[in-house]
Design a protein around this motif. Sequence first.
Motif, PDB file in Angstrom:
ATOM      1  N   ASP A 286       8.369   3.100   2.015  1.00 56.76           N
ATOM      2  CA  ASP A 286       8.029   1.776   1.483  1.00 56.76           C
ATOM      3  C   ASP A 286       8.394   0.649   2.437  1.00 56.76           C
ATOM      4  O   ASP A 286       7.720  -0.382   2.470  1.00 56.76           O
ATOM      5  N   ALA A 287       9.479   0.840   3.189  1.00 56.97           N
ATOM      6  CA  ALA A 287       9.967  -0.237   4.044  1.00 56.97           C
ATOM      7  C   ALA A 287      10.647   0.334   5.276  1.00 56.97           C
ATOM      8  O   ALA A 287      11.543   1.181   5.157  1.00 56.97           O
TER       9      ALA A 287
ATOM     10  N   GLU B  11      11.334  -7.254   6.936  1.00 55.54           N
ATOM     11  CA  GLU B  11      10.225  -7.965   6.286  1.00 55.54           C
ATOM     12  C   GLU B  11       9.533  -7.099   5.235  1.00 55.54           C
ATOM     13  O   GLU B  11       9.241  -7.565   4.135  1.00 55.54           O
ATOM     14  N   SER B  12       9.278  -5.845   5.582  1.00 60.26           N
ATOM     15  CA  SER B  12       8.623  -4.978   4.596  1.00 60.26           C
ATOM     16  C   SER B  12       9.565  -4.658   3.432  1.00 60.26           C
ATOM     17  O   SER B  12       9.124  -4.478   2.298  1.00 60.26           O
TER      18      SER B  12
ATOM     19  N   ALA C 281       9.390  -7.709   1.106  1.00 56.58           N
ATOM     20  CA  ALA C 281       8.142  -7.704   0.351  1.00 56.58           C
ATOM     21  C   ALA C 281       8.197  -6.685  -0.783  1.00 56.58           C
ATOM     22  O   ALA C 281       7.759  -6.959  -1.917  1.00 56.58           O
ATOM     23  N   PHE C 282       8.736  -5.505  -0.491  1.00 56.39           N
ATOM     24  CA  PHE C 282       8.835  -4.454  -1.511  1.00 56.39           C
ATOM     25  C   PHE C 282       9.742  -4.901  -2.661  1.00 56.39           C
ATOM     26  O   PHE C 282       9.393  -4.752  -3.843  1.00 56.39           O
TER      27      PHE C 282
END
Length: 472
Positions: free
Chosen positions: A378-379, A383-384, A387-388
Amino acid sequence: MAEFPFEISPMFEGERVRKDGMFVELGGPKSMGLELVRAKDMDEIEDDKVTIVGPDLKEMEEGKTYPWAMIFHIGGELVEPDLESVVERRVHDFVNYCQGIMHLNQRYDVWMRMSKDTAAKMDSFEPFGKAVMMLFKTELPFIEKMQVTFYTDEAEVEKQMVEAKEIFKARDARTKDLHDEDVDVFYGCTLCQAFAPTNVCVVSPDRISLCGAINWFDGRAAAKVDPEGPQFAIEKGEVLDDNTGEYSGVNEIAKKLSSGEFDKIKLHSFFDSPHTSCGCFEVVGFYIPEVDGIGWVNREYQGMAPNGLGFSTMAGQTGGGKQIVGFLGIGVNYFYSPKFIQADGGWNRVVWLPAMLKEKIAETIPEDIKDKIATENDATDIESLKAFLQEKNHPVVANWAAAEEEEEEEEEEEEEETAVAAAPMMMPAAGFQMPAMASMPMMPAGKAGGIKITFKNAKISIDKMIVSEKKE
């Protein structure tokens, strides 16, 4: 003492076998490594017998890594299943007493190396097996008979690994219904002080040892049969803070065993006087300030965490018996504790886990948070991950707005008090201190801008810093 082709002494404990001096590697991060002790009836054991299943030492290629499992059977009038973990944890000691043989970790994470010099003195693992058993029976006289089987065949190691993990799981389940408040005595362990001199490992019903090999019952059994051994009783003393897990007796032993390096340890805190970390821990936790959350990475995971670091790098930062705010080593079974980092939000503070670890401990993760914890699927970066967490409305997200508002208020106050225009200046490397803002020369009127430097909870090392006027 019997004659062996290598020297045997506690002085070799802590000896490292580096890659360029290594003949062969057994287990470790590139393969499988296991150690297990089983109590058996005396008539089931052939004393001092060493069995090797798979390639023996003389059949191994220099520089290669092989799967490895050590299964010890012990017997004696006083031997009982409760002592298996206790004896098992001493494997680390006695293997390291053998010159040129390095042993790290425990249970299903064993990592060993044999040096070229030691390998040149023997053709088989048999002398090594006999030496380790001799040490066991000398140091732990309740063991009357002992035999060992070394597995180097991959299929056989895999088979032993599956069976052993079920045994470990059953052992760990014993403390499920016993908690810190139910007992007056905790237990300490100093096995890792050869590698981590200031480490203070405290084992309570709600906190297993960092290596995952010693629970409260194991500590009690060990202290009983070997009062002078590395496991010992710690009087819990006065409860100073039930939420963080701070006890006067633990603080006293922490100060004593760390030679004054630490004067307190809080068993269930991540940030405030956290438990020391040795190096044998199964999992390392790491704070991610960008999301105000905590991630965890296990020893088996070979990838990178969202902070761009892998297990080995963070373990190096965390281990050595240090008390590092923002990093914490633990045993896997601590995830099952109802007091799991309860002083700092517990599971509601956990934002990232490797998929393999998340699957392994899935049953203990609260259902309302399980799908909100990211994995590498997922990450893979900050940054990811952000967002998750926003998409899943993770509990930490609610803290972000409040933190931003507080920071903005602080910045406004600081700007009113310390707004300063920039001027060319240099600061010396040695004894660096920020000069008082009032003493900094002002820029001529009409020049735009200024500088503002804000440090919060920071430890900074700077060789040189130059602040100068931007040329138009």
